[in-house]
Design an enzyme around this catalytic site. Structure first.
Site, PDB file in Angstrom:
ATOM      1  N   SER A 230       0.369  -0.562  -6.255  1.00 17.93           N
ATOM      2  CA  SER A 230       0.636  -1.650  -7.186  1.00 17.93           C
ATOM      3  C   SER A 230       2.098  -2.037  -7.126  1.00 17.93           C
ATOM      4  O   SER A 230       2.948  -1.261  -6.708  1.00 17.93           O
ATOM      5  CB  SER A 230       0.308  -1.197  -8.609  1.00 17.93           C
ATOM      6  OG  SER A 230       1.247  -0.202  -8.980  1.00 17.93           O
ATOM      7  N   LYS A 231       2.329  -3.268  -7.556  1.00 17.96           N
ATOM      8  CA  LYS A 231       3.687  -3.816  -7.581  1.00 17.96           C
ATOM      9  C   LYS A 231       4.625  -2.953  -8.411  1.00 17.96           C
ATOM     10  O   LYS A 231       5.805  -2.881  -8.129  1.00 17.96           O
ATOM     11  CB  LYS A 231       3.642  -5.204  -8.223  1.00 17.96           C
ATOM     12  CG  LYS A 231       3.619  -6.329  -7.226  1.00 17.96           C
ATOM     13  CD  LYS A 231       3.796  -7.643  -7.948  1.00 17.96           C
ATOM     14  CE  LYS A 231       3.282  -8.750  -7.057  1.00 17.96           C
ATOM     15  NZ  LYS A 231       2.951  -9.958  -7.732  1.00 17.96           N
ATOM     16  N   ARG A 232       4.071  -2.338  -9.458  1.00 19.32           N
ATOM     17  CA  ARG A 232       4.920  -1.587 -10.375  1.00 19.32           C
ATOM     18  C   ARG A 232       5.637  -0.431  -9.679  1.00 19.32           C
ATOM     19  O   ARG A 232       6.716  -0.046 -10.068  1.00 19.32           O
ATOM     20  CB  ARG A 232       4.110  -1.087 -11.575  1.00 19.32           C
ATOM     21  CG  ARG A 232       4.390  -1.908 -12.816  1.00 19.32           C
ATOM     22  CD  ARG A 232       3.514  -1.478 -13.967  1.00 19.32           C
ATOM     23  NE  ARG A 232       2.105  -1.709 -13.658  1.00 19.32           N
ATOM     24  CZ  ARG A 232       1.151  -0.804 -13.817  1.00 19.32           C
ATOM     25  NH1 ARG A 232       1.448   0.380 -14.271  1.00 19.32           N
ATOM     26  NH2 ARG A 232      -0.098  -1.093 -13.539  1.00 19.32           N
ATOM     27  N   GLN A 233       5.018   0.116  -8.626  1.00 24.94           N
ATOM     28  CA  GLN A 233       5.642   1.277  -7.976  1.00 24.94           C
ATOM     29  C   GLN A 233       6.345   0.918  -6.665  1.00 24.94           C
ATOM     30  O   GLN A 233       6.717   1.788  -5.899  1.00 24.94           O
ATOM     31  CB  GLN A 233       4.590   2.367  -7.742  1.00 24.94           C
ATOM     32  CG  GLN A 233       4.056   2.887  -9.054  1.00 24.94           C
ATOM     33  CD  GLN A 233       3.385   4.245  -8.903  1.00 24.94           C
ATOM     34  OE1 GLN A 233       3.708   5.031  -8.044  1.00 24.94           O
ATOM     35  NE2 GLN A 233       2.437   4.510  -9.767  1.00 24.94           N
ATOM     36  N   GLY A 234       6.512  -0.340  -6.399  1.00 26.49           N
ATOM     37  CA  GLY A 234       7.224  -0.731  -5.169  1.00 26.49           C
ATOM     38  C   GLY A 234       6.725  -2.084  -4.696  1.00 26.49           C
ATOM     39  O   GLY A 234       5.825  -2.663  -5.300  1.00 26.49           O
TER      40      GLY A 234
END
Ligand code: GLU
Length: 473
Positions: A251-255
């Site tokens: 996911s975008k949240r982790q990279g």
């Protein structure tokens, strides 16, 4: 039979790394088998349209070295193919299913459907559509169709389960009792994903559907559609999910997840291709570095894993550093240029020499500026260790070198060791006492590259000039 595969994204405005991997596996398979790969834009959800999305996608693929073909059955039309331009085809096929009694119009309002779902949920019953609209007569249907908005649903045949073959997981069986009468055509005349996907795969000569695991649960519906049309289904291969290091879905949240972001960060296209190729596939041994051509000859669907593949940023960074070291210099120079913000001439040989030196010391193209700045700026007087420049032994060392280099213009990097020994012999200066002041004088830091490397980049004249700028009096 000629092999046909496709990459079929909806136009989101960027290329997801998962999409790149799916497209790459399709590309490798097609090229390895002498088949064709087409690009099909699944743009039937009009509410999710993104301006310039296709142009951006095409340019990302261009940079990545993935090129698409025309459809095996559409000679002359080179794609990409847009589903929004093929509405008549979907309508024609849906009408056929309705005529055969395999699909039917449904006039139920969303209010009725919602109420029905809630009612059934409360009774803990299956929330499947209750086939209310199957009770109308032919005449009623004809009349209603003219005046009422409606969708077309597939009449899912009664069966307990469905089994299909998937190259990655062998036979896959799904319980079909819970499959709802799937909407095929929406009330605005646009097809749903399932209908358009199946009709296009058939018409475009797709023999192998290689796609992400998230589509696995749609496949029974697709098989039922192939059966309804009387078409042979393609071979399926569902590739594993991409995961964050904590094993959650990438996911975008982790990279970053967009290919464009990785390119902006200074990842080389060759490294990203190599890296994503290994996310879910391996060659059967511990080799890790593959060019596109090597991947084409090594790739096989059978070696795709079932388990999710962790997107490891450190591994990507390591792989990028390998490519920075190993690709031909002219390629690295061309890749580096747009990343240089220093005021330097990127067209001369000094720039080539600098990049050649720095490429083994960086992991991202964005790090070149920091690595090469010493060869383009020289302001050592403000350095915290600047005092050592004025020490007597340093001054005699600098003067000795200026003298030697000036009277003999044949010194080359390979012979400088001899000059270093001569300095030891004649001035008695060696080790740290020699290298720290000398490196600070000509490079700008006490620690750093060896003297011959600095000399190789700057050349004799600039080295003399840098020494002179720190010689007092
Ligand atoms: N349009 C789907 C997507 O966005 C395609 C799935 C498939 O390959 O069938 O990924």
């Amino acid at each position: 039979m000629s092999i046909g595969v496709r990459f079929a994204p909806s136009p989101t405005g960027y290329l997801h790394v998962g999409g790149l991997r799916t497209a790459l596996y399709n590309y490798l398979y097609a090229k390895g088998e002498g088949g064709k790969i087409i690009l099909r834009i699944e743009d039937t959800d009009q509410s999710r349209k993104v301006e310039d999305a296709v142009e951006q996608l095409m340019s990302a693929f261009d940079v990545m070295g993935i090129h698409f073909d025309e459809s095996p059955k559409n000679e002359g039309n080179c794609g990409p193919y847009f589903q929004s331009q093929r509405l008549d085809l979907y309508k024609k096929h849906v009408d056929e299913l309705v005529d055969k009694g395999l699909a039917y119009p449904c006039f139920c309002s969303s209010e009725r459907l919602n109420a029905l779902r809630k009612e059934k949920q409360a009774l803990k019953l299956s929330t499947k559509y209750d086939r209310h609209c199957l009770s109308f007569t032919k005449d009623e249907i004809a009349k209603k169709c003219k005046s009422e908005p409606h969708v077309i649903r597939l009449k899912i045949p009664d069966s307990k389960s469905i089994t299909f073959s998937d190259t990655v997981r062998n036979d896959v069986t799904f319980n079909t009792e819970e499959i709802d009468d799937q909407v095929l055509l929406k009330s605005d005349g646009f097809p749903t994903y399932h209908l358009a996907n199946v009709v296009d795969d058939y018409h475009m000569g797709i023999t192998h559907v290689i796609r992400g695991e998230e589509w696995l649960s749609s496949t029974p519906k697709h098989i039922l559609l192939y059966n309804a049309f009387g078409w042979e289904a393609p071979q399926f291969a569902h590739v594993p999910l991409l995961l964050n290091p904590d094993k959650s879905k990438l996911s975008k949240r982790q990279g970053d997840v967009a290919v464009e972001d990785y390119l902006k960060k200074g990842i080389l296209p060759e490294a990203l291709i190599n890296f994503v190729a290994l996310l879910g596939w391996n060659p059967g041994d511990d080799r890790e570095i593959f060019s596109m051509n090597e991947l084409i000859s090594e790739f096989s669907l059978e070696r795709i894993h079932i388990s999710g593949a962790v997107f490891n940023q450190e591994k990507l960074s390591w792989m990028n550093s390998q490519y920075l070291k190993e690709l031909p210099l002219n390629k690295i120079v061309a890749y580096a240029k747009p990343f240089i913000t220093l005021d330097v001439n990127t067209e001369d040989d000094k720039f080539n020499r600098t990049i050649d030196f720095a490429r083994s010391r960086v992991s991202y193209l964005t790090e070149f500026d920091e690595e090469i700045k010493y060869f383009y700026t020289h302001d050592v007087h403000e350095h915290p260790d600047a005092d050592i420049l004025s020490e007597a032994s340093s001054q005699s060392l600098f003067k000795f070198w200026v003298d030697e280099l000036s009277k003999n213009d044949t010194w080359i990097p390979e012979t400088l060791k001899a000059l270093i020994s001569k300095t030891n012999d004649e001035l008695g200066i060696k080790g740290k006492d020699l290298f720290f002041p000398m490196r600070l004088a000509i490079y700008g830091e006490c620690k750093g590259p060896d003297i011959p490397s600095i000399y190789n980049i700057l050349g004799r004249d600039e080295i003399i000039a840098r020494f002179n700028s720190v010689i007092k009096g």
